[in-house]
Design an enzyme around this catalytic site. Structure first.
Site, PDB file in Angstrom:
ATOM      1  N   LYS A   1      17.119   4.455   0.375  1.00 59.53           N
ATOM      2  CA  LYS A   1      17.920   4.398   1.606  1.00 59.53           C
ATOM      3  C   LYS A   1      19.118   3.484   1.323  1.00 59.53           C
ATOM      4  CE  LYS A   1      14.995   3.857   5.390  1.00 59.53           C
ATOM      5  NZ  LYS A   1      14.430   2.954   6.423  1.00 59.53           N
TER       6      LYS A   1
ATOM      7  N   LYS B   1       0.821  -1.192   0.000  1.00 59.02           N
ATOM      8  CA  LYS B   1       0.000   0.000   0.000  1.00 59.02           C
ATOM      9  C   LYS B   1       0.859   1.249   0.000  1.00 59.02           C
ATOM     10  CE  LYS B   1      -2.049  -2.150   3.479  1.00 59.02           C
ATOM     11  NZ  LYS B   1      -2.813  -2.485   4.722  1.00 59.02           N
ATOM     12  N   GLY B   2       2.148   1.082   0.284  1.00 60.88           N
ATOM     13  CA  GLY B   2       3.031   2.227   0.489  1.00 60.88           C
ATOM     14  C   GLY B   2       3.128   3.208  -0.666  1.00 60.88           C
TER      15      GLY B   2
ATOM     16  N   GLU C   1       7.274   2.365  -6.469  1.00 65.49           N
ATOM     17  CA  GLU C   1       7.444   1.900  -5.093  1.00 65.49           C
ATOM     18  C   GLU C   1       7.709   3.105  -4.183  1.00 65.49           C
ATOM     19  OE1 GLU C   1       6.902   0.124  -2.741  1.00 65.49           O
ATOM     20  OE2 GLU C   1       8.238  -1.603  -2.599  1.00 65.49           O
ATOM     21  N   ASP C   2       7.378   2.969  -2.912  1.00 66.01           N
ATOM     22  CA  ASP C   2       7.593   4.096  -1.996  1.00 66.01           C
ATOM     23  C   ASP C   2       9.068   4.276  -1.650  1.00 66.01           C
ATOM     24  OD1 ASP C   2       7.649   1.709  -0.527  1.00 66.01           O
ATOM     25  OD2 ASP C   2       6.248   2.383   1.013  1.00 66.01           O
TER      26      ASP C   2
ATOM     27  N   ASP D   1      14.871  -0.027   0.417  1.00 67.75           N
ATOM     28  CA  ASP D   1      15.600  -0.093   1.681  1.00 67.75           C
ATOM     29  C   ASP D   1      16.673  -1.174   1.517  1.00 67.75           C
ATOM     30  OD1 ASP D   1      16.216   0.183   4.368  1.00 67.75           O
ATOM     31  OD2 ASP D   1      14.532  -1.006   5.075  1.00 67.75           O
TER      32      ASP D   1
ATOM     33  N   PHE E   1      14.061   5.394  10.004  1.00 61.97           N
ATOM     34  CA  PHE E   1      12.741   4.893   9.634  1.00 61.97           C
ATOM     35  C   PHE E   1      11.801   6.077   9.468  1.00 61.97           C
ATOM     36  CE2 PHE E   1       8.665   2.836   9.835  1.00 61.97           C
ATOM     37  CZ  PHE E   1       8.901   1.664   9.119  1.00 61.97           C
ATOM     38  N   VAL E   2      11.226   6.206   8.282  1.00 61.93           N
ATOM     39  CA  VAL E   2      10.386   7.369   7.990  1.00 61.93           C
ATOM     40  C   VAL E   2       8.935   6.958   7.730  1.00 61.93           C
ATOM     41  CG1 VAL E   2      12.275   8.769   7.086  1.00 61.93           C
ATOM     42  CG2 VAL E   2      11.013   7.274   5.528  1.00 61.93           C
TER      43      VAL E   2
ATOM     44  N   ARG F   1       0.237   6.909   7.113  1.00 64.94           N
ATOM     45  CA  ARG F   1       0.253   6.983   5.648  1.00 64.94           C
ATOM     46  C   ARG F   1      -0.365   8.291   5.155  1.00 64.94           C
ATOM     47  NH1 ARG F   1       1.563   1.808   3.806  1.00 64.94           N
ATOM     48  NH2 ARG F   1       0.692   0.048   4.966  1.00 64.94           N
TER      49      ARG F   1
ATOM     50  N   ASP G   1       4.172   3.772   6.171  1.00 65.02           N
ATOM     51  CA  ASP G   1       3.527   3.544   7.465  1.00 65.02           C
ATOM     52  C   ASP G   1       4.508   3.048   8.513  1.00 65.02           C
ATOM     53  OD1 ASP G   1       3.818   0.901   6.164  1.00 65.02           O
ATOM     54  OD2 ASP G   1       2.741   0.167   7.926  1.00 65.02           O
TER      55      ASP G   1
HETATM   56  P1  IMP Z   1      13.111  -3.541   1.174  1.00 62.91           P
HETATM   57  O1  IMP Z   1      12.689  -4.854   0.636  1.00 62.91           O
HETATM   58  O2  IMP Z   1      13.935  -3.666   2.402  1.00 62.91           O
HETATM   59  O3  IMP Z   1      13.756  -2.635   0.141  1.00 62.91           O
HETATM   60  O4  IMP Z   1      11.820  -2.843   1.748  1.00 62.91           O
HETATM   61  C1  IMP Z   1      10.882  -2.254   1.011  1.00 62.91           C
HETATM   62  C2  IMP Z   1       9.618  -2.030   1.826  1.00 62.91           C
HETATM   63  O5  IMP Z   1       9.869  -1.874   3.241  1.00 62.91           O
HETATM   64  C3  IMP Z   1       9.012  -0.728   1.385  1.00 62.91           C
HETATM   65  O6  IMP Z   1       8.118  -0.939   0.341  1.00 62.91           O
HETATM   66  C4  IMP Z   1       8.342  -0.226   2.637  1.00 62.91           C
HETATM   67  O7  IMP Z   1       7.017  -0.707   2.704  1.00 62.91           O
HETATM   68  C5  IMP Z   1       9.131  -0.808   3.781  1.00 62.91           C
HETATM   69  N1  IMP Z   1      10.072   0.192   4.351  1.00 62.91           N
HETATM   70  C6  IMP Z   1      11.412   0.237   4.247  1.00 62.91           C
HETATM   71  N2  IMP Z   1      11.923   1.293   4.883  1.00 62.91           N
HETATM   72  C7  IMP Z   1      10.868   1.959   5.407  1.00 62.91           C
HETATM   73  C8  IMP Z   1      10.747   3.165   6.177  1.00 62.91           C
HETATM   74  O8  IMP Z   1      11.694   3.876   6.514  1.00 62.91           O
HETATM   75  N3  IMP Z   1       9.467   3.508   6.520  1.00 62.91           N
HETATM   76  C9  IMP Z   1       8.376   2.797   6.166  1.00 62.91           C
HETATM   77  N4  IMP Z   1       8.439   1.673   5.446  1.00 62.91           N
HETATM   78  C10 IMP Z   1       9.675   1.258   5.066  1.00 62.91           C
HETATM   79 MG    MG Z   2       5.213  -0.884   4.503  1.00 60.44          MG
END
Ligand code: IMP
Ligand code: MG
Length: 189
Positions: A138, A50-51, A106-107, A110, A159-160, A172, A166
């Site tokens: 990030k 949903k991000g 994508e939001d 990370d 963490f944002v 959100r 969220d």
């Molecule tokens: P990744 O697989 O670690 O790149 O994570 C991606 C998902 O983790 C994103 O789509 C977000 O939903 C969540 N996420 C990662 N960092 C944050 C943050 O700082 N705040 C909120 N959600 C995050």
């Molecule tokens: Mg999320």
């Protein structure tokens, strides 16, 4: 002492990292770039729920060429802030993507685990191309080799929340990206 829920979500924010105005300007700029680069192509925007909901809805209105949209839902985190490394498709695309130009919206990237998995899963379906468009990057926490093709802002390892992102499904609806106050991590649920 029990902690009362805040009346307004903004009361739980310690610092605004990226303002509403900064986001607005950046999203418009990104939309312009995407419009030029995808001109004459069959563009499909894939919103990762949903991000990316808020980002996608603003971004698509800043793109001037014809496009279609679809949505996907995946999990990598569960309810925690630490990535499990496990990615599962909860809701798949409604349409086939063979021969189409897919732009994943994508939001945030990370660890990169989610997008690394998604890109290869979508490439198996023989699209003309698959690219990644993220609002936030990030890079300090990267575990998988993912580089967004379009990115709004590089942020530090914090963490944002807000603008679609969220913490435990809250925040959100904030119109900016910010860092929650420390007590937020200790709230009981
Ligand atoms: P990744 O697989 O670690 O790149 O994570 C991606 C998902 O983790 C994103 O789509 C977000 O939903 C969540 N996420 C990662 N960092 C944050 C943050 O700082 N705040 C909120 N959600 C995050
Ligand atoms: Mg999320």
């Amino acid at each position: 002492m029990s902690v009362q829920p805040s009346t307004h979500v903004i009361d739980d924010i310690q610092e605004v990292l990226i303002s509403k105005e900064q986001i607005e300007a950046k999203v418009a700029e990104m939309g312009g770039i995407i419009s030029r680069e995808y001109e004459g192509r069959d563009l499909l925007l894939v919103c990762i729920l949903k991000g990316a909901l808020v980002f996608m809805s603003d971004l698509m209105r800043c793109i001037s060429i014809p496009l279609s949209i679809d949505t996907m839902a995946v999990t990598s985190y569960g309810a925690s802030t630490v990535s499990s490394g496990v990615v599962k498709i909860i809701k798949d695309l409604d349409v086939p993507i063979e021969g189409r130009h897919v732009l994943i919206v994508e939001d945030i990237v990370d660890t990169g685990l989610t997008l690394n998995y998604l890109v290869s899963a979508l490439k198996n379906r023989k699209p003309a191309s698959v690219k990644i468009c993220t609002l936030l990057d990030k890079p300090d926490r990267r575990k998988a080799p993912v580089t967004p093709d379009y990115n709004g802002f590089v942020i530090p390892d914090k963490f944002v929340v807000g603008y679609g992102l969220d913490y435990r499904e809250k925040y959100r609806n904030l119109p900016f990206v910010g860092v929650p106050k420390d007590y937020v991590w200790n709230e009981e649920h």
